[in-house]
Design a protein around this motif. Sequence first.
Motif, PDB file in Angstrom:
ATOM      1  N   GLU A  45      -3.303  -0.493 -11.936  1.00 58.46           N
ATOM      2  CA  GLU A  45      -3.975  -0.776 -10.659  1.00 58.46           C
ATOM      3  C   GLU A  45      -5.439  -1.097 -10.929  1.00 58.46           C
ATOM      4  O   GLU A  45      -6.096  -0.422 -11.720  1.00 58.46           O
ATOM      5  N   TYR A  65       0.848  -1.190   0.000  1.00 57.45           N
ATOM      6  CA  TYR A  65       0.000   0.000   0.000  1.00 57.45           C
ATOM      7  C   TYR A  65       0.888   1.246   0.000  1.00 57.45           C
ATOM      8  O   TYR A  65       1.891   1.302   0.715  1.00 57.45           O
ATOM      9  N   TYR A 122     -11.074  -4.046  -2.596  1.00 58.79           N
ATOM     10  CA  TYR A 122      -9.814  -4.763  -2.851  1.00 58.79           C
ATOM     11  C   TYR A 122      -9.123  -4.096  -4.026  1.00 58.79           C
ATOM     12  O   TYR A 122      -9.770  -3.767  -5.037  1.00 58.79           O
ATOM     13  N   SER A 123      -7.819  -3.869  -3.889  1.00 60.50           N
ATOM     14  CA  SER A 123      -7.034  -3.250  -4.956  1.00 60.50           C
ATOM     15  C   SER A 123      -5.738  -4.023  -5.142  1.00 60.50           C
ATOM     16  O   SER A 123      -5.171  -4.556  -4.180  1.00 60.50           O
ATOM     17  N   GLN A 124      -5.273  -4.044  -6.394  1.00 60.47           N
ATOM     18  CA  GLN A 124      -3.992  -4.689  -6.679  1.00 60.47           C
ATOM     19  C   GLN A 124      -3.209  -3.863  -7.680  1.00 60.47           C
ATOM     20  O   GLN A 124      -3.764  -3.340  -8.651  1.00 60.47           O
ATOM     21  N   THR A 166       3.456  -9.714  -5.009  1.00 57.43           N
ATOM     22  CA  THR A 166       2.034  -9.382  -5.089  1.00 57.43           C
ATOM     23  C   THR A 166       1.769  -8.168  -4.206  1.00 57.43           C
ATOM     24  O   THR A 166       1.868  -8.245  -2.979  1.00 57.43           O
ATOM     25  N   ASN A 167       1.487  -7.046  -4.839  1.00 57.29           N
ATOM     26  CA  ASN A 167       1.216  -5.810  -4.112  1.00 57.29           C
ATOM     27  C   ASN A 167      -0.284  -5.556  -4.122  1.00 57.29           C
ATOM     28  O   ASN A 167      -0.855  -5.206  -5.165  1.00 57.29           O
ATOM     29  N   ASN A 168      -0.921  -5.722  -2.981  1.00 59.43           N
ATOM     30  CA  ASN A 168      -2.366  -5.556  -2.913  1.00 59.43           C
ATOM     31  C   ASN A 168      -2.787  -4.906  -1.591  1.00 59.43           C
ATOM     32  O   ASN A 168      -1.981  -4.741  -0.667  1.00 59.43           O
ATOM     33  N   TRP A 169      -4.055  -4.552  -1.530  1.00 57.45           N
ATOM     34  CA  TRP A 169      -4.611  -3.842  -0.371  1.00 57.45           C
ATOM     35  C   TRP A 169      -6.093  -4.170  -0.284  1.00 57.45           C
ATOM     36  O   TRP A 169      -6.793  -4.209  -1.298  1.00 57.45           O
TER      37      TRP A 169
END
Length: 419
Positions: free
Chosen positions: A361, A39, A380-382, A400-403
């Motif tokens: 994104e 994030y 949810y975001s990636q 894996t960059n997600n939030w």
Amino acid sequence: MKQIRIIILLILGTNAFVQAQELDVNLQIRPRFEYRNGYKTLLPYGQEGTSQISQRSRLNFNYKQEDLIVKLTLQNTRTWGDVVPAALADKNGIAVFEAWAQYNFTEKWSARMGRQVLSYDNQRILGEQDWGQQAQSHDALTVSFHTEKQKLDFGGAYNSTAENVVQTPYTVASYKALQYAWYHNQFNTDLGLSFLLLNTGYEYANADAKLLVDYKQTFGPYLTYKKGKIDTNFWAYGQTGKSTDREVSAWNAAANFNYTITESFKAGLGYEFLSGKATNDGSTVVKSFNPIFGTNHGFNGYMDYFYVANHLNSVGLQDAFIKLNYNVNKWQFALIPHAFLAAADVVTPLNEKLDSYLGTEIDATFGYNFKKDITVSGGYSQMFGSKTMEFIKNGDADHTNNWAWLMISVNPRIFSWKK
């Protein structure tokens, strides 16, 4: 609750028979869970993501007596567990978010003084930043002239660290002085046009340790057009003046087009350009646009990689996106993919020019009106970052960059009285 009502009525009762009065008291409790795994920036090599729950608690008092309007908002922001269960004191304490008084001189003219929110148009330059649990407000004086179709606001602020008796450096990370003017004309039900002029002065010490204030100007129009199923907006802002004895020359422009396909489904597309400065540009001129006090979480992706306390004085940004919104009964859904590119050249210390593509994104959100005073929302975001993003953010794009987040907002009215 009955006792609280009686106390308030006794306080007001002394002069209730003289003038018409209104009092409204409401409460907000807003906890939010977040899973942060890349994030705001790519997850650094060897690091793992984290989770936490933050909370905003607010108490709002809204009072009106004929031409006088007063608002007081007290709030506490916290992270669950930031103090022990048997704590003697809160870490953040109680803060005054709003405390202002407004007097309506006529039906058209009014003035407001005190701690207040400055929010205009789509909040790109001046906004409340309501996503942040602490939000944003200013100590300012504003004057307003409002008619049915035209609105004119202008105001200013002057800040100090304390009640000093000699010149003292302003050490708060904010402006020393601010002036602004905002004009809006609603030509008809379809077309509206605003113009904002913002002058911000920041204090600094020169080579002789003399305290100086440099002023930067942000100005431009905001246009909206809504007719039938079409909903569009456009803005263009320039920045000039000086910042810490450096010339400023930057700009920002965007266009959004939305179309209502059915009563439930709406689709749109947009593009925004925020000027930047090439990494190999040795000029002292500030070429990177700064949205300053904008509600930046609502722009350029919900993972806050850009302009949410980051990416300032950088290579700028190009953001091309699609918005898909679907509403049914008490539910709201949205899907927003973004493609990000640098607005200026990204060149390595070895003089290698990198591709301008920063990454993609995907943002997915939902909202549910659980009951009258209770809403539930989440998302949810990636981020699919590129090697250029790695160079700028110093993280791992292959990770894996997600939030993900889930928020419950409870907003009951606890007292309402009118005389």
